[in-house]
Design an enzyme around this catalytic site. Structure first.
Site, PDB file in Angstrom:
ATOM      1  N   CYS A 230       0.822  -1.210   0.000  1.00 42.60           N
ATOM      2  CA  CYS A 230       0.000   0.000   0.000  1.00 42.60           C
ATOM      3  C   CYS A 230       0.863   1.270   0.000  1.00 42.60           C
ATOM      4  CB  CYS A 230      -0.919  -0.015   1.227  1.00 42.60           C
ATOM      5  SG  CYS A 230      -1.694   1.568   1.597  1.00 42.60           S
TER       6      CYS A 230
ATOM      7  N   CYS B 161      -2.842  10.899 -15.518  1.00 40.10           N
ATOM      8  CA  CYS B 161      -3.795   9.849 -15.126  1.00 40.10           C
ATOM      9  C   CYS B 161      -4.024   8.855 -16.261  1.00 40.10           C
ATOM     10  CB  CYS B 161      -5.122  10.506 -14.715  1.00 40.10           C
ATOM     11  SG  CYS B 161      -6.468   9.338 -14.479  1.00 40.10           S
TER      12      CYS B 161
ATOM     13  N   CYS C 248      -7.627   8.610 -17.466  1.00 36.20           N
ATOM     14  CA  CYS C 248      -7.988   9.713 -18.350  1.00 36.20           C
ATOM     15  C   CYS C 248      -7.479   9.445 -19.767  1.00 36.20           C
ATOM     16  CB  CYS C 248      -7.408  11.025 -17.824  1.00 36.20           C
ATOM     17  SG  CYS C 248      -7.890  11.436 -16.119  1.00 36.20           S
TER      18      CYS C 248
END
Length: 493
Positions: free
Chosen positions: A54, A402, A405
């Site tokens: 993580c 991104c 995107c």
């Protein structure tokens, strides 16, 4: 602007931060086999439930380790690797990482919702250790308690069996995450502060003392958690508090003017208060106008100043940089240099309240040409394009880095091409990292898409549908003000 987990994935945070170190430092490592026994050994314990992969956990790791070292002997910090100890993590309902919980005598007391920096964790957990309210037995105890770096809340009672004391202790237990509490059962201990009957006093930190406001405030209402919370929220910060990364959310819940300069109450308290006093002298003239004031360290907020206001550390020289940020998200910059007599700040505030100031809006340059099927929007053209009252507008807020995107781009372009002949609808996009986003648009991850219907620009609707051309078309058929036009054909023909 907060970024979603998906946005952080796009950013690559989850793959670029170092691996959490195992088996070293002052953070206790707990496992399924020994969790209950070892947690029960501590009166107060902060436990982080994490996963090694993580990115958020990796970013927290050095801060958590530093906090553990500083809190050693006061409040221990521990961690549980949920990939290797799933039984414990399931028991405590861990479904995201990192999850932090406070344990008292082996039982979960509360979730940790404090700061994720070493300083913030230390400050927060010190308030969690020991009793929620410290018993004071002498005037010396009182002096030692109120002479700290944080504000202090002290209840004075005529005896240990006083009914108000029980209510005070209950409130202290509920509010200990945010404030420091102490109590005395001898009224004489507070005599030099004017205590002659049961009362609660708020002592502001000594280093924040000034001639413009009282350093000690009396709470005169009946003691309860709700009444005391309201009193403290209204008064804890005073006329001009020190804005930090830890309290910024609380202070920015209001319209706030901030003076940025070299704020250092440890190494240079005199110099820090020199400029703060000049801000406060002017602030007293505008107290009834609904604007709050604060000072902040320019270096601590240099990235934010550059990102949000386009300001650099060199812009103010030795003088404070002044900005205003409202709850609605509007931003203003004092362009005139701060003067020692405060006159430039007075003029700035007079112009602000007279609505004569131009809002600061971060914007990319307006494109020289904008003839593509997807219109490029920048902050300076948002009103012209998206808020055009005669047009329905579907606008995508994206980030250049991104991947989601980038994957959407050919589909979104195809949609724009299909609707390029429709004079009533605009397909648009805006780089949300390079332009200020209007307050009506909540963008916390990328891509985020909104539909702004004609005649209802104050009520943009978040698009939650699929990401295929057919999904967008189906949505627009239902929501568009006029029937869609594909090429030269109306959809209802």
């Amino acid at each position: 602007m907060r970024l979603s987990y998906t946005a952080l994935l796009c950013l690559g945070v989850l793959h670029t931060v170092g691996v959490i170190a195992e088996g070293s430092g002052d953070v206790l490592e707990l496992e399924d086999a020994d969790f209950e026994r070892r947690v029960a050994e501590h009166e107060t314990l902060l436990v982080e439930f994490f996963a090694p992969w993580c990115g958020h956990c990796k970013r927290l790791a050095p801060e958590y380790e530093a906090a553990a070292t500083r809190l050693k002997g006061t409040v221990p910090l521990a961690k549980v690797d949920c990939t290797a100890n799933s039984e414990t993590c399931m028991k405590f309902g861990v479904n995201g990482y990192p999850t932090l919980k406070i344990f008292r005598n082996g039982e979960v007391a509360s979730s940790y919702d404090g700061p994720r920096t070493a300083d913030g964790i230390v400050s927060y957990m010190k308030k969690q250790s020991g009793p929620s309210s410290i018993a004071l037995h002498s005037e010396a105890d009182l002096d030692a308690f109120i002479n700290g770096f944080d504000a202090s809340v002290v209840g004075f009672f005529s005896g240990s069996d006083h009914l108000e004391l029980a209510a005070f202790l209950k409130a202290a237990s509920a509010l200990r995450d945010s404030y420091r509490f102490a109590h005395a059962t001898d009224l004489g201990i507070g005599l030099k502060h004017g205590v002659d009957r049961e009362c609660v006093l708020l002592f502001r930190p000594p280093h924040m003392s000034n001639v413009f406001e009282d350093s000690v405030l009396k709470f005169s209402d009946s003691v309860s958690t709700s009444t005391l919370r309201t009193f403290l929220m209204d008064n804890i910060f005073g006329l001009c508090p020190h804005l930090t990364s830890e309290n910024r959310d609380s202070l920015r819940s209001r319209d706030l003017l901030t003076a940025y300069y070299d704020v250092d109450y440890v190494r240079n308290p005199k110099g820090t208060n020199y400029w703060r006093n000049r801000v406060m002298k002017v602030a007293t003239q505008f107290l009834s106008r609904g604007l709050s004031f604060a000072v902040a360290d320019q270096e601590e907020f240099q990235e934010e100043l550059a990102e949000e206001f386009g300001l650099q550390l060199s812009d103010g020289g030795e003088m404070p940089l002044i900005t205003i940020r409202t709850r609605a998200g509007h931003k203003y910059i004092m362009r005139e240099e701060f003067t020692r007599d405060g006159k430039s700040l007075e003029r700035f505030l007079e112009d602000y309240f007279a609505d004569h100031l131009k809002k600061y809006i971060k914007s990319e340059p307006v494109p020289e040409t904008n003839d593509g099927p997807v219109k490029v929007v920048v902050a300076d053209t948002f009103d012209e394009i998206v808020n055009n009252p005669e047009k329905d507008v579907l606008v995508e807020f994206f980030a250049p880095w991104c991947s989601h995107c980038k994957n959407l781009e050919p589909t979104y372009t195809e949609l724009g091409e299909k609707l390029s002949g429709d004079s009533h609808i605009v397909v648009a996009k805006m780089d949300a990292t390079a332009n200020d986003i209007p307050p009506d648009y909540d963008v916390q991850g990328f891509p985020t898409i909104y539909f702004a219907p004609a005649g209802q620009k104050d009520q943009p609707r978040r698009y939650e549908g699929g990401r295929e051309v057919s999904d967008f078309i189906s949505y627009l058929k239902k929501e568009a003000t006029n029937p869609l036009v594909f090429g030269n054909l109306r959809d209802d023909l």
